[in-house]
Design a protein around this motif. Structure first.
Motif, PDB file in Angstrom:
ATOM      1  N   MET A  61     115.549 148.270 107.553  1.00 48.86           N
ATOM      2  CA  MET A  61     115.639 146.922 108.076  1.00 48.86           C
ATOM      3  C   MET A  61     117.019 146.639 108.649  1.00 48.86           C
ATOM      4  SD  MET A  61     113.321 144.520 105.542  1.00 48.86           S
ATOM      5  CE  MET A  61     114.562 143.294 105.537  1.00 48.86           C
ATOM      6  N   ILE A  62     118.038 147.284 108.118  1.00 49.98           N
ATOM      7  CA  ILE A  62     119.395 147.074 108.637  1.00 49.98           C
ATOM      8  C   ILE A  62     119.484 147.532 110.085  1.00 49.98           C
ATOM      9  CG2 ILE A  62     121.793 147.807 108.392  1.00 49.98           C
ATOM     10  CD1 ILE A  62     121.260 147.943 105.343  1.00 49.98           C
ATOM     11  N   VAL A  63     118.815 148.597 110.416  1.00 47.15           N
ATOM     12  CA  VAL A  63     118.806 149.097 111.793  1.00 47.15           C
ATOM     13  C   VAL A  63     117.822 148.303 112.647  1.00 47.15           C
ATOM     14  CG1 VAL A  63     118.270 151.114 113.209  1.00 47.15           C
ATOM     15  CG2 VAL A  63     119.494 151.401 111.067  1.00 47.15           C
ATOM     16  N   GLU A  64     116.703 147.951 112.088  1.00 46.52           N
ATOM     17  CA  GLU A  64     115.617 147.316 112.833  1.00 46.52           C
ATOM     18  C   GLU A  64     115.946 145.899 113.296  1.00 46.52           C
ATOM     19  OE1 GLU A  64     111.280 145.440 111.637  1.00 46.52           O
ATOM     20  OE2 GLU A  64     112.303 146.765 110.244  1.00 46.52           O
ATOM     21  N   ILE A  65     116.439 145.048 112.416  1.00 43.88           N
ATOM     22  CA  ILE A  65     116.591 143.627 112.703  1.00 43.88           C
ATOM     23  C   ILE A  65     117.553 143.334 113.859  1.00 43.88           C
ATOM     24  CG2 ILE A  65     117.443 141.451 111.724  1.00 43.88           C
ATOM     25  CD1 ILE A  65     115.919 142.172 109.195  1.00 43.88           C
ATOM     26  N   PRO A  66     118.724 143.961 113.965  1.00 46.75           N
ATOM     27  CA  PRO A  66     119.581 143.651 115.130  1.00 46.75           C
ATOM     28  C   PRO A  66     118.910 143.956 116.471  1.00 46.75           C
ATOM     29  CG  PRO A  66     120.842 144.810 113.462  1.00 46.75           C
ATOM     30  CD  PRO A  66     119.420 144.834 113.019  1.00 46.75           C
ATOM     31  N   PHE A  67     118.171 145.057 116.554  1.00 51.48           N
ATOM     32  CA  PHE A  67     117.483 145.383 117.797  1.00 51.48           C
ATOM     33  C   PHE A  67     116.369 144.382 118.095  1.00 51.48           C
ATOM     34  CE2 PHE A  67     119.381 149.554 116.907  1.00 51.48           C
ATOM     35  CZ  PHE A  67     120.005 149.765 118.133  1.00 51.48           C
ATOM     36  N   GLU A  68     115.685 143.923 117.061  1.00 50.08           N
ATOM     37  CA  GLU A  68     114.642 142.918 117.259  1.00 50.08           C
ATOM     38  C   GLU A  68     115.233 141.595 117.721  1.00 50.08           C
ATOM     39  OE1 GLU A  68     112.488 142.765 113.607  1.00 50.08           O
ATOM     40  OE2 GLU A  68     111.412 144.624 114.006  1.00 50.08           O
ATOM     41  N   ILE A  69     116.379 141.219 117.183  1.00 52.39           N
ATOM     42  CA  ILE A  69     117.028 139.972 117.606  1.00 52.39           C
ATOM     43  C   ILE A  69     117.471 140.065 119.065  1.00 52.39           C
ATOM     44  CG2 ILE A  69     119.077 138.525 117.261  1.00 52.39           C
ATOM     45  CD1 ILE A  69     118.792 139.137 114.238  1.00 52.39           C
ATOM     46  N   ILE A  70     118.108 141.159 119.425  1.00 52.10           N
ATOM     47  CA  ILE A  70     118.577 141.325 120.808  1.00 52.10           C
ATOM     48  C   ILE A  70     117.401 141.324 121.777  1.00 52.10           C
ATOM     49  CG2 ILE A  70     119.672 142.959 122.407  1.00 52.10           C
ATOM     50  CD1 ILE A  70     121.474 143.791 119.995  1.00 52.10           C
ATOM     51  N   SER A  71     116.361 142.072 121.454  1.00 50.63           N
ATOM     52  CA  SER A  71     115.201 142.121 122.355  1.00 50.63           C
ATOM     53  C   SER A  71     114.494 140.773 122.438  1.00 50.63           C
ATOM     54  CB  SER A  71     114.234 143.215 121.918  1.00 50.63           C
ATOM     55  OG  SER A  71     113.695 142.926 120.657  1.00 50.63           O
ATOM     56  N   LEU A 107     109.837 137.047 115.068  1.00 50.43           N
ATOM     57  CA  LEU A 107     108.993 137.135 113.870  1.00 50.43           C
ATOM     58  C   LEU A 107     107.689 137.881 114.141  1.00 50.43           C
ATOM     59  CD1 LEU A 107     109.628 133.709 112.130  1.00 50.43           C
ATOM     60  CD2 LEU A 107     110.445 135.969 111.489  1.00 50.43           C
ATOM     61  N   ILE A 108     107.144 137.765 115.351  1.00 46.52           N
ATOM     62  CA  ILE A 108     105.936 138.519 115.668  1.00 46.52           C
ATOM     63  C   ILE A 108     106.257 140.007 115.744  1.00 46.52           C
ATOM     64  CG2 ILE A 108     104.248 138.963 117.496  1.00 46.52           C
ATOM     65  CD1 ILE A 108     104.059 135.925 117.854  1.00 46.52           C
ATOM     66  N   THR A 109     107.400 140.352 116.317  1.00 44.29           N
ATOM     67  CA  THR A 109     107.823 141.757 116.346  1.00 44.29           C
ATOM     68  C   THR A 109     108.054 142.274 114.927  1.00 44.29           C
ATOM     69  OG1 THR A 109     108.871 141.392 118.480  1.00 44.29           O
ATOM     70  CG2 THR A 109     109.517 143.361 117.294  1.00 44.29           C
ATOM     71  N   PHE A 110     108.668 141.463 114.093  1.00 47.87           N
ATOM     72  CA  PHE A 110     108.911 141.817 112.696  1.00 47.87           C
ATOM     73  C   PHE A 110     107.588 142.076 111.970  1.00 47.87           C
ATOM     74  CE2 PHE A 110     110.028 140.724 108.259  1.00 47.87           C
ATOM     75  CZ  PHE A 110     111.126 141.552 108.085  1.00 47.87           C
ATOM     76  N   CYS A 111     106.601 141.219 112.210  1.00 44.15           N
ATOM     77  CA  CYS A 111     105.282 141.420 111.599  1.00 44.15           C
ATOM     78  C   CYS A 111     104.608 142.666 112.159  1.00 44.15           C
ATOM     79  CB  CYS A 111     104.398 140.197 111.835  1.00 44.15           C
ATOM     80  SG  CYS A 111     104.871 138.766 110.873  1.00 44.15           S
ATOM     81  N   GLY A 112     104.801 142.936 113.446  1.00 46.71           N
ATOM     82  CA  GLY A 112     104.245 144.153 114.039  1.00 46.71           C
ATOM     83  C   GLY A 112     104.837 145.400 113.423  1.00 46.71           C
ATOM     84  N   GLU A 113     106.133 145.373 113.160  1.00 46.16           N
ATOM     85  CA  GLU A 113     106.774 146.503 112.487  1.00 46.16           C
ATOM     86  C   GLU A 113     106.234 146.655 111.060  1.00 46.16           C
ATOM     87  OE1 GLU A 113     108.834 148.762 113.734  1.00 46.16           O
ATOM     88  OE2 GLU A 113     108.882 147.806 115.697  1.00 46.16           O
TER      89      GLU A 113
END
Length: 189
Positions: free
Chosen positions: A1-11, A41-47
């Motif tokens: 999640m540490i790697v995932e969340i910054p990329f999701e926020i930027i995108s 949040l939709i991307t987060f749920c998709g992950e």
């Protein structure tokens, strides 16, 4: 999640910067941040859905196909493509983050402040009045008027449930069963 969340926020911010102007949504800070919030949040749920399917299925290609099918069905059930659904599908739709995201963005885009003019006779009712005078009329006509401000919190709760209850629970269950040797193909019988 540490790697995932910054990329999701930027995108999500990049997506919000392009989505609003391209489709003609209101160009306000509220709409920009709502689009970014919903898409994050939709991307987060998709992950999370990816974690679930990759934990359950051993073949990555099959897991990707299952996720694709689930997301496609969820997109159709979110509200725009299917306005009339069976009660079972409506119940399933309550756990979909797409339902809440769609409600948030639609209710913000079609507020009562958005007014329409009708020039053609085909867009008038039998009394000669416009069928849709404002955005609220559109939402009421299609049954999409919703308490969207509450849905910001509901969407966050759904994302939390997807990741920390379902995905993490399935992952822990799989690890527990592997440690017990249930799924281990090399275990002696």
């Amino acid at each position: 999640m540490i790697v995932e969340i910054p990329f999701e926020i930027i995108s999500s911010f990049i997506f919000a910067a392009f989505l609003g102007p391209v489709v003609g949504l209101p160009r306000t800070p509220e709409m920009f941040f709502a689009i970014a919030y919903v898409s994050f949040l939709i991307t987060f749920c998709g992950e999370s859905l990816g974690i679930i399917t990759n934990t359950i299925f051993h073949h990555a290609g099959f897991a990707v196909n299952v996720v694709s099918i689930i997301l496609s069905i969820g997109t159709f059930m979110a509200g725009i493509m299917s306005l009339q659904m069976d009660s079972v599908l409506k119940g399933i739709n309550w756990i979909s983050p797409l339902k809440y995201g769609m409600s948030i963005l639609l209710n913000m885009a079609f507020s009562d402040d958005v007014t329409f003019k009708c020039d053609e006779a085909s867009s008038r009712d039998v009394n000669g009045d416009c069928v849709f005078n404002n955005g609220g009329d559109v939402l009421r006509q299609y049954g999409l008027k919703a308490p969207y401000k509450k849905f910001f919190g509901v969407l966050l709760v759904v994302a939390f449930i997807y990741r920390f209850v379902i995905a993490y629970g399935i992952l822990r269950l799989k690890l527990l069963k592997i440690n017990l040797g249930v799924f281990n193909s090399t275990a002696k019988k």
